[in-house]
Design a protein around this motif. Structure first.
Motif, short mmCIF file in Angstrom:
data_model
loop_
_atom_site.label_atom_id
_atom_site.label_comp_id
_atom_site.label_asym_id
_atom_site.label_seq_id
_atom_site.Cartn_x
_atom_site.Cartn_y
_atom_site.Cartn_z
N LEU A 1 0.82 -1.21 0.00
CA LEU A 1 0.00 0.00 0.00
C LEU A 1 0.86 1.26 0.00
N LEU A 2 1.90 1.28 0.85
CA LEU A 2 2.75 2.46 0.92
C LEU A 2 3.49 2.69 -0.39
N ALA A 3 4.04 1.62 -0.96
CA ALA A 3 4.77 1.75 -2.22
C ALA A 3 3.85 2.26 -3.33
N ALA A 4 2.65 1.68 -3.42
CA ALA A 4 1.71 2.09 -4.46
C ALA A 4 1.29 3.55 -4.29
N GLY A 5 1.00 3.95 -3.05
CA GLY A 5 0.59 5.33 -2.80
C GLY A 5 1.68 6.33 -3.10
N LEU A 6 2.89 6.04 -2.63
CA LEU A 6 4.00 6.97 -2.86
C LEU A 6 4.37 7.06 -4.33
N VAL A 7 4.40 5.93 -5.02
CA VAL A 7 4.72 5.96 -6.45
C VAL A 7 3.69 6.79 -7.21
N ALA A 8 2.40 6.62 -6.89
CA ALA A 8 1.36 7.38 -7.59
C ALA A 8 1.49 8.88 -7.33
N VAL A 9 1.75 9.25 -6.07
CA VAL A 9 1.88 10.68 -5.74
C VAL A 9 3.11 11.28 -6.41
N VAL A 10 4.25 10.61 -6.28
CA VAL A 10 5.48 11.14 -6.89
C VAL A 10 5.36 11.17 -8.41
N PHE A 11 4.70 10.15 -9.00
CA PHE A 11 4.52 10.14 -10.44
C PHE A 11 3.66 11.33 -10.89
N ALA A 12 2.60 11.63 -10.14
CA ALA A 12 1.77 12.79 -10.47
C ALA A 12 2.57 14.08 -10.37
N VAL A 13 3.46 14.15 -9.38
CA VAL A 13 4.28 15.36 -9.20
C VAL A 13 5.25 15.54 -10.36
N VAL A 14 5.96 14.46 -10.71
CA VAL A 14 6.98 14.61 -11.74
C VAL A 14 6.37 14.75 -13.14
N ASP B 1 -4.57 18.88 -15.48
CA ASP B 1 -4.93 17.79 -16.38
C ASP B 1 -5.56 16.64 -15.58
N ALA B 2 -6.53 15.98 -16.19
CA ALA B 2 -7.23 14.89 -15.51
C ALA B 2 -6.28 13.78 -15.09
N ARG B 3 -5.24 13.52 -15.89
CA ARG B 3 -4.29 12.46 -15.55
C ARG B 3 -3.49 12.83 -14.30
N THR B 4 -3.05 14.08 -14.22
CA THR B 4 -2.29 14.53 -13.04
C THR B 4 -3.16 14.47 -11.80
N LEU B 5 -4.36 15.04 -11.89
CA LEU B 5 -5.26 15.06 -10.74
C LEU B 5 -5.70 13.65 -10.35
N GLY B 6 -6.00 12.82 -11.34
CA GLY B 6 -6.44 11.46 -11.05
C GLY B 6 -5.35 10.64 -10.40
N CYS B 7 -4.13 10.75 -10.93
CA CYS B 7 -3.01 9.98 -10.38
C CYS B 7 -2.69 10.45 -8.96
N GLY B 8 -2.67 11.77 -8.77
CA GLY B 8 -2.37 12.31 -7.44
C GLY B 8 -3.44 11.94 -6.42
N ALA C 1 -5.54 9.40 -6.58
CA ALA C 1 -5.48 7.96 -6.33
C ALA C 1 -4.37 7.65 -5.33
N GLY C 2 -3.24 8.29 -5.49
CA GLY C 2 -2.13 8.07 -4.57
C GLY C 2 -2.48 8.48 -3.15
N LEU C 3 -3.12 9.64 -3.01
CA LEU C 3 -3.50 10.11 -1.68
C LEU C 3 -4.53 9.18 -1.03
N LEU C 4 -5.46 8.67 -1.83
CA LEU C 4 -6.45 7.74 -1.30
C LEU C 4 -5.79 6.44 -0.82
N VAL C 5 -4.83 5.95 -1.61
CA VAL C 5 -4.12 4.73 -1.21
C VAL C 5 -3.32 4.98 0.07
N LEU C 6 -2.70 6.18 0.19
CA LEU C 6 -1.95 6.51 1.40
C LEU C 6 -2.88 6.62 2.61
#
Length: 523
Positions: free
Chosen positions: A221-234, A243-250, A252-257
């Motif tokens: 869970l932690l790995a998935a959440g952090l990867v999604a958040v950092v991926f949205a950031v970069v 963009d919907a992809r940035t917001l959606g990915c970010g 999703a990451g926050l929800l997983v965290l």
């Protein structure tokens, strides 16, 4: 009473207590300093090598972003795991695995011969760095008594600052006079030295927890959440922050965290104990660590663009010009530890943030033709602020965690550092790009460039400080395009610097109001 009941850090039951050099905590500090130095040096030389990597391997700008991003994603995903593994199975063991893996991955990058290989081995480098980094602080927390821990953290921060300071100069010299591969090969002798010294002097420390099932669900869970958040950031800079992809990915990451935090409260032996965050100083220290590197890495990124692309300096010259920042951070690290030891992080942390706010304000006053006299005072203030906050936040986070969670606390600090750095680079570069897009046409027209609208497509290059000129342009037109493009870039720099100043000032207020004097956690 058993070690399990007291939560003390123990060596394996069949091993005698450390003797000789292994019983001396200062030798442990020397041992972990080598690995820390290697990772810090690598982090700052890669940005210098990126342009040459791109030219030699035919890489696109997106490829070069992934040279950095693959490392960041792997590092962010595994830092807390690395600390937890060290706490449970032996900090010395996982530190040595991290050093060996990081060294081998570095050599593999230099031998890869393709941009895909560079990206893949950079991700592997990030994973092994995640095993190495948290166990440096975790080891220091385990072997140093509380009264000496602050001084040890100050030296730890100084080593980190020195390695970061040397990076641009060492990297520039190697890229100019040897090859880009050599900036990775240099890790081989450092890594070998780290392995030899650590094998001789580093004691094994771990937390005796008895037999329990490892928190595999928390890891995922932690790995998935952090990867999604950092991926949205970069990717936010490329996709657009709305963009919907940035917001959606970010999101999703926050929800997983958030799910991870809920899940951890229901585990008997969680990967990241949520009880750590009951301590406000530890929590605020984590946030301030992220802001510290948001300001540092984001500012260094655009300063290197300014010095090399606007001022026309070589990589080595740019590194020398930023030397006041580096030297000041080296000086400030032990100074910050001393101030923290005397007055607490409540004084040193806000002071460091205010120095960075003042420095960012000074950077907002630079122009395309500013003399060096206008640059070095903000550089010095920035370095002093960064070094002071580095020492204060390390003690606030790791010093307030129980010894048994020292590695996890070290991983938490390193995770905050990496996420803050990724945010700083992405957000500030995005701000520069947005400001350039809005002002480029007007600045070119003001500089006397005919048909300024035709240069709108060159916004990406201008956002990197590069003037869109060609050899066949008349000298007068080339000068006008350069003037207008550089002014548009400086508009972006001013916006990024002012945002940094506001964020740092707000962080100073939060630290002054919320941080309490370090009260070392129970064993």
């Amino acid at each position: 009473m058993s070690a399990h009941q007291t939560g003390t850090v123990t060596t394996p039951a069949h091993s005698p207590p450390p003797r000789g050099v292994r019983a001396n905590p200062w030798w442990s500090l020397v041992a972990v300093a080598f690995g820390l130095f290697m990772v810090g040096l690598d982090g700052s030389v890669v940005s210098i090598a990126n342009p040459e990597i791109g030219r030699d391997l035919g890489a696109t700008t997106a490829d070069l972003q992934w040279v950095t991003n693959s490392y960041l994603l792997a590092l962010a995903a595994a830092l807390i795991l690395g600390g937890k593994l060290g706490d449970r199975y032996g900090r010395r063991t996982y530190y040595l695995i991290g050093v060996a893996g990081f060294t081998l991955a570095s050599v593999a990058i230099g031998l890869s011969g393709s941009i895909a290989g560079v990206i893949a081995f950079r991700a592997l480098q990030g994973f092994f760095g995640a095993l190495l980094m948290p166990n440096t602080l975790g080891t220091l927390r385990a072997v140093f008594p509380p009264r000496r821990f602050g001084m040890a953290v100050g030296i730890w921060a100084m080593v980190s600052s020195v390695s970061t300071a040397l990076g641009p100069i060492v990297g520039g010299l190697l890229v100019e006079h040897v090859s880009w591969e050599s900036v990775f090969f240099i890790n081989a002798p450092i890594g070998l030295l780290a392995l030899v010294v650590s094998a001789l002097v580093l004691p094994q420390t771990r937390t005796s927890t008895g037999h329990h099932r490892f928190d595999a669900g928390g890891v995922l869970l932690l790995a998935a959440g952090l990867v999604a958040v950092v991926f949205a950031v970069v990717k936010g800079e490329t996709w657009g922050w709305t963009d919907a992809r940035t917001l959606g990915c970010g999101l999703a990451g926050l929800l997983v965290l958030a799910l991870f935090c809920w899940y951890e409260t229901r585990r008997e032996h969680p990967l990241l104990p949520m009880r750590l965050f009951r301590n406000p100083t530890l929590t605020i220290g984590t946030v301030i660590t992220a802001i510290n590197f948001f300001a540092l890495l984001g500012s260094i990124f655009y300063l290197m663009l300014y010095l090399q692309n606007v001022r026309g300096l070589s990589p080595v010259e740019a590194g020398v010009h930023t030397l006041p920042l580096s030297v000041a951070s080296v000086v400030a690290a032990p100074l910050g530890a001393a101030v923290t030891g005397r007055f607490g992080a409540r004084v040193s942390m806000p002071l460091g943030m205010l120095l960075q706010a003042a420095a960012a304000t000074g950077l907002a006053l630079l122009s395309a033709g500013s003399s060096y006299h206008a640059m070095w005072p903000p550089f010095v203030a920035f370095g002093l602020g960064v070094g002071m906050v580095m020492a204060a936040s390390s003690e606030a986070i790791v010093g307030n965690a129980p010894v048994r969670d020292g590695g996890v606390a070290g991983g938490l600090q390193s995770t905050a550092l990496q996420i803050g750095g990724a945010l700083g680079t992405s957000v500030l570069v995005s701000l520069i790009g947005s400001r350039v897009s809005g002002t480029l046409t007007g600045e070119l027209a003001a500089a006397g460039v005919p048909g300024a609208e035709g240069f709108r497509a060159a916004g990406d290059a201008v956002a990197m400080g590069v003037a869109p000129v060609t050899p066949d342009m008349p000298a007068q037109l080339r000068a006008a395009v350069t003037e207008g493009a550089h002014q548009a870039f400086m508009n972006g720099v001013h916006t990024a610097a002012l945002v940094t100043a506001v964020v740092c000032a707000a962080a100073a207020v939060v630290a002054a109001l919320g941080v309490r004097r370090t009260s070392y956690g129970q064993p």
